[in-house]
Design an enzyme around this catalytic site. Structure first.
Site: not given
Length: 313
Positions: A103, A229, A291
């Site tokens: 990610d 992020y 995920h």
């Protein structure tokens, strides 16, 4: 888990980074986490690569987990994380490393491999394919309620998260990101409201696992995560002149990961266009993987990862 050791490494601006470590082999594998994760999200892979003869290291980013916050959190940016990886390697006297990221951590891996390729043996990433610098093409094709769009709006995520304690926020995001649907809120709905309070944790996550994440985000909060992020201060990557990754690469994608449903993403990967930027790329699909595939199906991730690492020796 008891074999994993913990220490703190001070980097250039005085920030102390928490580092988890296991194994003593000559080759080093450095794991970089995503959000809302910490080093702990790599526990299964760390133990596996250590058993295979590697030294496994996983830091918490500055402002995450047990690491110190940035001196000026409001000025934190993506480039800080790349600088911290370099500082860790120097502090630990590691000349070259295998990098593994998921990610947001995948983005750190990609740009570190471009900017400091002489320090990288090979890379493996999960969930987020490499794209050249610039606004992601899929964002403009998604509705206003898309979670990335919402969290880019100054103060909105802070207000949304602030209605709950840190453990509830982490729980909600884990549940939401574990689904195969993209997190998209209605016009009069906030992202946290996409998860009902009675919704159970994903079946592969124990209450003990959740308690570990929740406790560490209680310490760190979300300020740095929301600042850096991906959604906000991605400064540093835009200065790359030749966005091509020239080291061997492995990309692992869960086919139930909501990210693959981002517009144009699946075709970008499956058509091979991604290899325009990552020429020496292997791709591994995990059919039921979501995920958090490295926690959901650790064996299915560890096997191709170990095979890939062994071929780079």
């Amino acid at each position: 888990m008891d074999q994993i050791q913990h220490k703190f490494i001070q980097v250039d601006d005085g920030v102390k980074l928490h580092v988890a470590e296991i194994g003593s082999g000559p080759s080093v594998v450095l794991f970089l986490h995503g959000f809302p994760e910490i080093w702990y999200s790599w526990r299964h892979q760390m133990i596996a690569v250590a058993k295979a003869g590697y030294r496994a290291i996983a830091p918490d980013y500055r402002g995450f987990g047990l690491s110190d916050p940035p001196p000026e959190p409001q000025k934190a940016n993506f480039a800080d994380f790349i600088t911290d990886v370099l500082a860790l390697l120097d502090a630990l006297s590691i000349p070259k490393v295998f990098l593994v990221g998921k990610d947001f951590g995948a983005s750190v891996v990609y740009y570190f491999a471009i900017l400091h390729k002489e320090r990288v043996t090979a890379i493996a990433t999960l969930g987020v394919p490499f794209r050249p610098p610039g606004p992601p093409p899929h964002h403009k094709l998604l509705p206003e309620g898309f979670y990335v769009t919402r969290w880019r709006e100054p103060g909105r995520a802070e207000a949304d998260f602030g209605r709950f304690d840190s453990k509830t926020v982490v729980r909600n995001i884990y549940i939401m990101f574990s689904r195969s649907e993209m997190p998209i809120a209605n016009e009069n709905q906030e992202i946290m409201d996409l998860v009902e309070p009675s919704t159970p944790l994903p079946s592969w996550m124990t209450e003990e696992d959740f308690a570990t994440y929740g406790a560490l985000y209680e310490k760190s909060g979300f300020e740095t995560a929301l600042q850096v992020y991906r959604y906000r201060a991605t400064g540093g990557s835009s200065n790359v002149q030749d966005p091509k990754i020239e080291v061997p690469a492995l990309f692992i994608m869960g086919e139930k990961d909501y990210v693959i449903k981002f517009p144009e993403t699946e075709d970008y990967i499956r058509s091979g266009r991604i290899k325009d930027f990552v020429p020496d790329l292997e791709i591994k699909y995990i059919p039921e993987g979501g995920h958090f595939v490295q926690e959901q199906f650790p064996d299915e991730v560890n096997q191709p990862l170990l095979s890939f690492l062994s071929r780079q020796a």
